[in-house]
Design a protein around this motif. Structure first.
Motif, PDB file in Angstrom:
ATOM      1  N   GLN A  10       0.852  -1.193   0.000  1.00 30.19           N
ATOM      2  CA  GLN A  10       0.000   0.000   0.000  1.00 30.19           C
ATOM      3  C   GLN A  10       0.892   1.248   0.000  1.00 30.19           C
ATOM      4  O   GLN A  10       0.571   2.237  -0.646  1.00 30.19           O
ATOM      5  N   PHE A  35      -9.540   5.278  -0.844  1.00 30.74           N
ATOM      6  CA  PHE A  35      -8.830   4.047  -1.169  1.00 30.74           C
ATOM      7  C   PHE A  35      -7.736   3.764  -0.137  1.00 30.74           C
ATOM      8  O   PHE A  35      -7.613   2.649   0.369  1.00 30.74           O
ATOM      9  N   LYS A  38      -8.420   2.259   3.471  1.00 32.37           N
ATOM     10  CA  LYS A  38      -8.867   0.868   3.607  1.00 32.37           C
ATOM     11  C   LYS A  38      -7.738  -0.096   3.264  1.00 32.37           C
ATOM     12  O   LYS A  38      -6.763   0.273   2.635  1.00 32.37           O
ATOM     13  N   HIS A  40      -6.582  -3.461   1.083  1.00 33.38           N
ATOM     14  CA  HIS A  40      -6.944  -4.006  -0.228  1.00 33.38           C
ATOM     15  C   HIS A  40      -6.173  -5.276  -0.513  1.00 33.38           C
ATOM     16  O   HIS A  40      -5.099  -5.503   0.037  1.00 33.38           O
ATOM     17  N   THR A  41      -6.727  -6.074  -1.408  1.00 32.30           N
ATOM     18  CA  THR A  41      -6.044  -7.303  -1.814  1.00 32.30           C
ATOM     19  C   THR A  41      -4.784  -6.941  -2.593  1.00 32.30           C
ATOM     20  O   THR A  41      -4.657  -5.841  -3.144  1.00 32.30           O
ATOM     21  N   ILE A  44      -5.512  -5.891  -6.210  1.00 31.17           N
ATOM     22  CA  ILE A  44      -5.992  -4.507  -6.362  1.00 31.17           C
ATOM     23  C   ILE A  44      -4.817  -3.533  -6.228  1.00 31.17           C
ATOM     24  O   ILE A  44      -4.672  -2.602  -7.033  1.00 31.17           O
ATOM     25  N   VAL A  73     -12.005   0.959 -10.496  1.00 34.96           N
ATOM     26  CA  VAL A  73     -11.423   0.251  -9.351  1.00 34.96           C
ATOM     27  C   VAL A  73     -11.681   1.037  -8.061  1.00 34.96           C
ATOM     28  O   VAL A  73     -12.114   0.473  -7.054  1.00 34.96           O
ATOM     29  N   LEU A  74     -11.415   2.338  -8.070  1.00 36.27           N
ATOM     30  CA  LEU A  74     -11.530   3.149  -6.865  1.00 36.27           C
ATOM     31  C   LEU A  74     -12.967   3.239  -6.367  1.00 36.27           C
ATOM     32  O   LEU A  74     -13.208   3.271  -5.162  1.00 36.27           O
ATOM     33  N   ASN A  76     -15.200   0.985  -6.645  1.00 31.50           N
ATOM     34  CA  ASN A  76     -15.722  -0.321  -6.281  1.00 31.50           C
ATOM     35  C   ASN A  76     -14.899  -1.038  -5.221  1.00 31.50           C
ATOM     36  O   ASN A  76     -15.031  -2.241  -5.037  1.00 31.50           O
ATOM     37  N   THR A  77     -14.048  -0.293  -4.523  1.00 33.29           N
ATOM     38  CA  THR A  77     -13.245  -0.932  -3.464  1.00 33.29           C
ATOM     39  C   THR A  77     -13.593  -0.313  -2.127  1.00 33.29           C
ATOM     40  O   THR A  77     -14.126   0.756  -2.032  1.00 33.29           O
TER      41      THR A  77
END
Length: 77
Positions: A10, A35, A38, A40-41, A44, A73-74, A76-77
Motif C-alpha cells: 500500500q 482508497f 482501507k 486491499h487485496t 488490487i 477500481v476506486l 468499487n473498493t
C-alpha cells in the motif's frame, strides 16, 4: 501494460500516487483518499500501482483508458 511479478505494498501505491497526483484529474483525489483509508487485496494494489505507473508519460488515449479503469477500481473498493 505488461504483467509484473512484483507485489506492491500500500505504501508503494501511495508513493506512486503522490508522484503522479499532479497529472491525475482533480476529481480522483477524494477517491484515492478513501482508497488509502482501507485495506486491499494484493491484486488490487498491483493493478492500481500499474495504472499509475508512468501515467504522466502515457498518450492522451492511454490516459483516458487508465483514468476510466482507475475510476472503476476506486469506486468499487
Amino acid at each position: 501494460m505488461g504483467e509484473c511479478k512484483l507485489d506492491h505494498s500500500q505504501e508503494d501505491v501511495k508513493n506512486k500516487y503522490e508522484s503522479q497526483a499532479v497529472f491525475l484529474p482533480e476529481e480522483m483525489k477524494p477517491l484515492f483518499e478513501e482508497f488509502f483509508a482501507k485495506e486491499h487485496t494484493q491484486a488490487i494494489l498491483n493493478e492500481v500501482f500499474h495504472l499509475l505507473k508512468k501515467y504522466d508519460l502515457a498518450s492522451e488515449e492511454e490516459k483516458i483508458e487508465r483514468t476510466n479503469r482507475l475510476n472503476m477500481v476506486l469506486q468499487n473498493t
